[in-house]
Design a protein around this motif. Sequence first.
Motif, PDB file in Angstrom:
ATOM      1  N   LYS A 132       0.831  -1.209   0.000  1.00 20.44           N
ATOM      2  CA  LYS A 132       0.000   0.000   0.000  1.00 20.44           C
ATOM      3  C   LYS A 132       0.865   1.258   0.000  1.00 20.44           C
ATOM      4  CE  LYS A 132      -4.164  -1.849   2.096  1.00 20.44           C
ATOM      5  NZ  LYS A 132      -5.115  -1.731   3.208  1.00 20.44           N
ATOM      6  N   ALA A 133       1.964   1.235   0.748  1.00 20.25           N
ATOM      7  CA  ALA A 133       2.846   2.400   0.785  1.00 20.25           C
ATOM      8  C   ALA A 133       3.494   2.619  -0.574  1.00 20.25           C
ATOM      9  CB  ALA A 133       3.908   2.221   1.856  1.00 20.25           C
ATOM     10  N   LYS A 134       3.863   1.534  -1.240  1.00 20.60           N
ATOM     11  CA  LYS A 134       4.434   1.648  -2.584  1.00 20.60           C
ATOM     12  C   LYS A 134       3.404   2.232  -3.555  1.00 20.60           C
ATOM     13  CE  LYS A 134       7.694  -2.188  -2.375  1.00 20.60           C
ATOM     14  NZ  LYS A 134       7.989  -3.531  -2.869  1.00 20.60           N
ATOM     15  N   ALA A 135       2.147   1.789  -3.452  1.00 19.51           N
ATOM     16  CA  ALA A 135       1.083   2.287  -4.329  1.00 19.51           C
ATOM     17  C   ALA A 135       0.845   3.775  -4.088  1.00 19.51           C
ATOM     18  CB  ALA A 135      -0.191   1.490  -4.106  1.00 19.51           C
ATOM     19  N   ARG A 136       0.832   4.195  -2.806  1.00 16.48           N
ATOM     20  CA  ARG A 136       0.638   5.611  -2.484  1.00 16.48           C
ATOM     21  C   ARG A 136       1.790   6.455  -3.026  1.00 16.48           C
ATOM     22  NH1 ARG A 136      -1.214   3.658   2.620  1.00 16.48           N
ATOM     23  NH2 ARG A 136       0.870   3.928   3.454  1.00 16.48           N
ATOM     24  N   ALA A 137       3.013   5.962  -2.891  1.00 18.00           N
ATOM     25  CA  ALA A 137       4.172   6.705  -3.384  1.00 18.00           C
ATOM     26  C   ALA A 137       4.122   6.828  -4.905  1.00 18.00           C
ATOM     27  CB  ALA A 137       5.463   6.010  -2.952  1.00 18.00           C
ATOM     28  N   LYS A 138       3.710   5.758  -5.581  1.00 18.44           N
ATOM     29  CA  LYS A 138       3.605   5.790  -7.046  1.00 18.44           C
ATOM     30  C   LYS A 138       2.518   6.780  -7.471  1.00 18.44           C
ATOM     31  CE  LYS A 138       2.987   2.705 -11.018  1.00 18.44           C
ATOM     32  NZ  LYS A 138       2.136   3.585 -11.778  1.00 18.44           N
TER      33      LYS A 138
END
Length: 118
Positions: free
Chosen positions: A99-105
């Motif tokens: 989820k953190a990777k998706a938010r950063a992207k």
Amino acid sequence: MAMKIRLARGGSKKRPFYAIVASDSRMPRDGRFLEKLGTYNPLLAKDSEDRIKMNMDRVQYWLDQGAQPTDRVARFLEAAGTLPKTERKNLKKAEPGKKAKARAKEKADKAAAAEASE
């Protein structure tokens, strides 16, 4: 029979106390064990002598018989000098979750879109 030297939890709720035991690996954590080898009280200060107590003669006997210590017990034995120190790596520990990777992207995409529109 696969032997383990591991912790068996005792104590009441929110007040843990562990016995260091030699047991068959197929037995439950707090179930039947062959011999109690020591105690571990995590509530005591780290420099307290009563925090970890082990009968090193019996621990060495079980290690000679082929018993494998669990990770936590192996750390105790390394601190006591019975086992050689091993290097541990947890390469994924610092890696962000899905989820953190998706938010950063998503944030990077928005920033790129804002830059392109200007």
